[in-house]
Write an enzyme that holds these catalytic residues in place. Structure first.
Site, PDB file in Angstrom:
ATOM      1  CB  ILE A   1     -11.580 -35.421  35.570  1.00 22.79           C
ATOM      2  CG1 ILE A   1     -11.135 -35.099  34.134  1.00 22.79           C
ATOM      3  CG2 ILE A   1     -10.387 -35.850  36.388  1.00 22.79           C
ATOM      4  CD1 ILE A   1     -10.172 -33.924  34.039  1.00 22.79           C
TER       5      ILE A   1
ATOM      6  CG  ASN B   1     -17.249 -41.286  22.007  1.00 23.56           C
ATOM      7  OD1 ASN B   1     -18.266 -40.677  21.651  1.00 23.56           O
ATOM      8  ND2 ASN B   1     -17.290 -42.300  22.856  1.00 23.56           N
TER       9      ASN B   1
ATOM     10  N   GLY C   1      -6.241 -32.343  21.819  1.00 20.29           N
ATOM     11  CA  GLY C   1      -7.146 -32.300  22.964  1.00 20.29           C
ATOM     12  C   GLY C   1      -8.159 -31.183  22.805  1.00 20.29           C
TER      13      GLY C   1
ATOM     14  CD  GLU D   1      -7.594 -27.796  29.751  1.00 20.27           C
ATOM     15  OE1 GLU D   1      -7.279 -26.912  30.547  1.00 20.27           O
ATOM     16  OE2 GLU D   1      -6.822 -28.703  29.388  1.00 20.27           O
TER      17      GLU D   1
END
Ligand SMILES: Cc1cc2nc3c(=O)[nH]c(=O)nc-3n(C[C@H](O)[C@H](O)[C@H](O)COP(=O)(O)OP(=O)(O)OC[C@H]3O[C@@H](n4cnc5c(N)ncnc54)[C@H](O)[C@@H]3O)c2cc1C
Ligand code: SF4
Lengths: 334, 760
Positions: free
Chosen positions: B469, B651, B722, B725
């Site tokens: 996405i 990354n 993560g 967000e």
């Protein structure tokens, strides 16, 4: 978008003939198309015939000419070309800036000066046909903006029937500098003051200009004057580019020993038409520009202003914009 | 100069590999769902309601049917066979029918299908409904809205964090603040519009639709159509931006599937930008009532936070960000409550960092106000209240580097030059302000399965129904496989975004890298074990008899640390196989094994964040400079510095881009974005990209991203928190705080438009 007939013409006679008063169905000229095609896709403008006039730009419709008496801008000159033109920038900075600060680079490359002055309001109730009440789109239906979301709407020149803002920038530069508009139609050529081109909404907001059916804008003429070089366009908006004005000011000053001999002032983002602030000009005549005189001029400019809720702040913002523009123009090194 | 977009990896960071799909995307070769050619498609155009509450009394279709090329018109009268899939059970909303009951403005009331897009558009404008209309309740404060305690109605939020006695803490605290904040509705507005293309082959349906959860969509559509999920395939190789809006099934998909079935012909829908505001979800407006109590030395003793969130009439969607805000500092006592306020609106849904964007904005604004009241530097105030244990149950953080982030950001920013006095810093006609805020995002990990095939020439194929996405999924999944298999990233082909592949969770909650990479890692480990076993058990091979523990994969070979090695080709030959392929299911600690079967059925469970014995969060510190014109009050953000720590960074290039983009969205939240509602009609007024403001390039000046090393062995096998967000959280508070510092004016209602600074 609804089906329509597309025609391309190569001279004005054919154009005005095709679009003339006798035309049986709604007709529109197509220049850059950035207003027209947009509004056709939204189903707001519904021409059955579209006359592409872009081939005319090879002639006088596409030229920029600087003479002793002033500046002549062809109606099919692209916004980007006028904005970048060295003579425009040097002798008429307010014109160059008003164009440079408008829209986006892509739009300025497409859009013509003639189309620019005829751009339609950004009022969302006008642009979305699913709202029933919009006197401009649908005369007599009411005005959804009066008691609706009207942050972007006008505080000057409105009526009980419409408070839609004239969204353009270039128009302010033209009206401030007493420009005229050269027109042509099968009935002949005529020249009118730019100040007479647009109509305040009154009780007929659907009638936005004094153009006759099929009349074509040929060019704009901006008279020379001692104030044109000390001029600027100040645009205050919600982001730094690609956004219409919340408030703007086109200012041109002729100073003698620091005192104002002549001032030319127009206001944008706050009025229903390109707005000349004659009272502010008068208030400045003979004065030096300082915080006090600038404030007095700004108060004069907005003396008749009327807010509608969300846009109340535009009165204060418009005044401050003019004060800032006057101080900046007075301080220009020319 | 080093390439700022590709930061040099520090400890526990992966290489800044360029996105494997970058060239495809910028050259237009990446195939988004609506680009997929299907044979002889018909085109669908939606008609949506202009009223928010009432009933369709009559639907005049004569004008529409008369348009040449019109093939079919779906309305409530011929779509009764569609089954209901309620909110919370796989659908984004319970408002799924085409009428006759109207429950929101912009509800789909007809689908016009024609031979051409133009004919369908023309005909759609000729569908004439007659409504009986009621007065809608639009938002907070509108007559007719109803309010409920979220814990009574929300399936996810049955309990909210509480600790100690907050009332008593406030009563005894020498310094207390009691304030209210407000955030506006926002719409995702991904560049790629909401599209659906459906094609049937016999009784098998293929859906091409940009999706953040192909398994969820597959199962949801099957339910709505009443068919076996195995007969539905969903393909979404790329989504052109999603931000949560493409995470759950919306009503349109089943309608287009039905249209294609009725015509026995593929049908393609590309909804308009304006329709996107009402046929999908959005971030609803929120209100917050916050109290903080502190001792004079700055130590907090109590925090209470009551949230109010708008939702639709039927659905109790809430984000309840107190779950996360309550963990953030050593608050002492904590009291939280969330209320859902039902209005006549479409159901809201996930939007980038759903819980924390509004709640952390409110908390971090209040933290600044408290610091000011205490006369403390806002960073020093946060340091005093930093903690390695959540105040809720005193559970340890799995790792936490907040103050390291502040220190690094402050040094890069030059925070020490800040004059604490509001309004004291000025540059010509511009008032200058510095502000800061904390960014925080819960670490989520979900179950996932992957299939990996290795060829003797060192090429590998990874299959997992994860989602690209814009997050860089193709790249980081490939990187994980390349690292485990000892081959180049260029030798790995990654297949994702297809419900025929092994399942991965919804690309939401920033779990993709953690979950998918953990599954890929596990699968690659199976392959490694097989190769090692074959290498050491051979009678004659160069590695015969060695311990598998001493081996690794490198450059297409199994090697030992003394340099001895054997090529994949030789090992495969001896194994007598053409390829080695494995499939593995990864279930994070704390979930039942059933989680994978649930995932196949389109249901996701995740662990992490505020739940569990340890609390798991990625964190960051954002420092901004704003300038406000002394007269006309335009607000500029010349620079923003963010430092972030999020466990292992796979990354540094994709991470840098996510964090930079996040902060830019934060600028947007602070100054630009808001969906305007006309309360008379409960309709969105600025439903287009000209009027729905986002920053343009000119509004975004220097954005500096600092990556802070952090190691966390607890979060998941990949060690990844993560961060997709993370960076858009807190930015709006940092900017509000900076605007206050510049002007002395505190804006407690976003966005900060210049009229809010015109006073005085
Ligand atoms: C997203 C967006 C942002 C924008 N921002 C700004 C801004 O910040 N400031 C600003 O000033 N403008 C802005 N604009 C408006 C833009 O400048 C105008 O759309 C453009 O100048 C119109 O010129 P055109 O040649 O494309 O006109 P067209 O769309 O071709 O024509 C517009 C109208 O004028 C008529 N017409 C055109 N030429 C002639 C002629 N010679 N004689 C008679 N009638 C004619 C057409 O029939 C039509 O009715 C923006 C537009 C968009 C879409
Ligand atoms: S302000 Fe004018 S254009 Fe806007 S709704 Fe009212 S009448 Fe229509």
């Amino acid at each position: 978008m609804r089906p329509f007939i597309y025609e391309r013409v190569s001279d004005w006679a054919a154009a005005t003939q095709a679009a003339g008063g006798g035309a049986s169905a709604p007709v529109s000229y197509l220049a850059g198309g950035t207003t027209l095609v947009d509004l056709m896709r939204l189903d707001v403008m519904r021409p059955q015939r579209v006359i592409d006039i872009n081939a005319l730009q090879d002639g006088r419709y596409g030229r920029i000419e600087l003479g002793q008496n002033g500046l002549r801008l062809g109606a099919l000159v692209r916004m980007a070309d006028a904005a970048a033109h060295p003579d425009v920038r040097h002798h008429y900075p307010v014109i160059g800036q008003s164009l440079q600060l408008a829209a986006s680079a892509q739009l300025r490359n497409m859009a013509s000066l003639g189309g620019n002055v005829l751009q339609r309001t950004r009022c969302t109730y006008f642009r979305d046909v699913s709202y029933a009440a919009c006197n401009k789109r649908n005369p007599g239906s009411g005005c959804a903006a009066l008691a609706g979301v009207n942050r972007m709407h006008a505080v000057l020149g409105g009526s009980d029937h419409c408070i839609a803002t004239y969204p353009g920038d270039f128009g302010q530069a033209l009206i401030a500098l007493d420009a005229t508009v050269d027109l042509i139609s099968p009935d002949g050529a005529r020249t009118i003051p730019f100040a007479k081109l647009h109509r305040q909404p009154g009780d007929t907001p659907d009638q936005e200009t004094m153009l006759r059916p099929g009349e074509l804008i040929v060019s704009f003429t901006v008279p020379a004057g001692p104030w044109t070089r000390r001029s600027l366009y100040l645009k205050v908006r919600d982001r730094q580019s690609y956004e219409f004005a919340l408030a703007s000011a086109a200012v041109a000053l002729d100073l003698e020993d620091g005192a104002v001999r002549e001032a030319r002032i127009a206001l944008g983002g706050v009025a229903t038409v390109p707005w000349r602030a004659a009272d502010a000009e008068a208030a400045l005549r003979g004065k030096t520009i300082d915080e006090q005189t600038a404030m007095a001029a700004a108060d004069a400019a907005f003396a008749g202003a009327q807010g509608h809720g969300h846009n109340d702040f535009k009165i204060e913002l418009g005044k401050r914009t003019l004060r800032r523009a006057l101080r900046q123009a007075a301080a220009l090194e020319i | 100069m080093a390439n700022a977009a590709a930061p040099t990896p520090k400890a526990n960071m992966g290489a800044p590999a360029p996105r494997v799909d970058a060239r495809l995307k910028v050259t237009g070769q990446a195939r988004y769902p609506s680009d997929t050619p299907v044979g002889n498609p018909a085109f669908a155009v939606l008609v949506t309601s202009t009223i928010a509450t009432g009933r369709i009394e009559r639907l005049d279709l004569d004008g529409a049917r008369a348009v040449p090329g019109v093939l079919d018109i779906l309305t409530y009268e011929n779509t009764g066979e569609l089954k209901g899939v309620k909110f919370g059970q796989g659908s984004s909303t319970s408002i799924e029918d085409l009428g006759p009951e109207i429950q929101q403005a912009g509800q789909i009331i007809a689908v016009v299908v024609a031979d051409t897009f133009e004919a369908a558009t023309d005909a759609a404008s000729r569908v004439k409904p007659t409504y009986s209309e009621q007065t809608p309740s639009a938002t907070f404060g509108s007559p007719g809205v109803t309010q409920e305690d979220a814990t009574k109605v929300s399936p996810q939020h049955k309990h909210l964090p509480q600790a100690g006695d907050a009332e008593a803490a406030f009563a005894g605290a020498p310094v207390v603040i009691d304030l209210e904040y407000e955030t506006p509705p926002q719409h995702h507005n991904p560049m790629e519009l909401f599209t659906t293309t459906c094609a049937w082959t016999a009784d098998h349906l293929t859906v091409y639709e940009p999706s953040q959860f192909v398994y969820g969509l597959k199962n949801g559509v099957a339910q709505r159509l009443g068919i076996d999920p195995d007969k539905v395939r969903v393909v979404s190789s790329y989504a052109g931006g999603a931000f949560g809006s493409k995470g759950t099934m919306t009503p349109r998909t089943a309608m287009i599937a039905l249209a294609a079935k009725r015509l026995n012909r593929p049908v393609k829908l590309v909804a308009t930008r304006a329709q996107g505001f009402t046929i999908a979800t959005y971030r609803a407006e929120t209100r917050h009532h916050i109290r903080l109590g502190a001792a004079r030395d700055g130590k907090l003793v109590g925090y209470s936070h009551e949230g109010f969130e708008v939702s639709s009439r039927p659905d109790p969607y809430v984000v309840a960000g107190v779950e996360d805000s309550a963990q953030l500092y050593a608050f002492g006592a904590v009291a939280t409550k969330v209320n859902v306020v039902h209005a006549d609106r479409n159901t809201p849904g996930y939007m980038r960092s759903p819980p924390v964007v509004p709640y952390i904005y409110a908390l971090e604004s209040a933290m600044d106000e408290m610091a000011q009241k205490l006369g403390m530097d806002p960073i020093a105030f946060r340091r005093v209240n930093d903690t390695m244990n959540s105040p809720i149950g005193n559970r340890p953080y799995s790792s936490r580097s907040l103050m390291t982030c502040y220190d690094q950001a402050a040094a890069a920013f030059g925070w020490k030059d800040r004059n604490p006095q509001p309004g004291a810093m000025r540059d010509g006609d511009w008032l200058v302000g510095y502000g800061c805020a904390t960014a925080v995002y819960p670490t989520h990990t979900g179950p996932a399965a992957a299939r990996v095939r290795l060829k003797p020439n060192g090429e590998a194929r990874v299959q997992i129904a994860a989602h690209e996405i814009g997050n860089g999924a193709y790249t980081v999944i490939g990187q994980m496989a390349a690292e485990r298999l000892g081959i180049d990233l260029a030798s790995v082909t990654v297949e994702i975004g297809d419900s025929r592949l092994p399942p991965a969770p919804v690309a939401g909650g920033s779990n993709t890298t953690a979950s998918s990479c953990s599954a890929v890692k596990k699968t690659c480990n199976l392959i490694r074990a097989r190769l090692f076993h074959a290498a050491v058990t051979a009678n004659d091979g160069p590695l015969a008899g060695r311990s598998a523990d001493d081996l690794m994969l490198q450059d297409g070979k199994v090697v030992a640390n003394d340099g001895a090695g054997e090529s994949f080709a030789d090992i495969f030959r001896r194994m007598g196989v053409a390829v080695v392929e494995d499939y593995a299911e990864f279930v994070p600690d704390g979930l039942k094994p059933q989680a994978i079967a649930d995932l196949y059925a389109g249901k996701v469970d995740m662990v992490g964040g505020s739940h569990g014995d340890k609390v798991m969060y990625a964190m960051g510190a954002e420092l901004v400079e704003v300038r406000v014109h002394v007269l006309t009050r335009e607000i500029r953000v010349p620079r923003i510095v963010g430092a972030f720590a999020a466990g292992r960074l796979m990354n540094t290039r994709t991470v840098h881009s996510q964090l930079m983009g996040g902060m830019i969205w934060g600028i947007s939240s602070a100054l630009h974005e808001a969906t305007e509602i006309d309360p008379r009609y409960a309709r969105y007024v600025n439903d287009n990209l000209a009027d729905y403001m986002i920053p343009v390039n000119a509004d975004v000046d220097q954005v500096q991203v600092i990556l802070v090393s952090e190691v966390d062995h607890d979060v998941n096998p990949a060690g990844v928190k993560g961060l997709g967000e993370l960076a858009n959280v807190g930015t709006a508070a940092a900017i509000t705080n900076a605007v206050h510092h510049a002007t002395g004016i505190r804006v407690r209602k976003l966005p900060i438009r210049l009229e809010k600074l015109l006073q005085a």
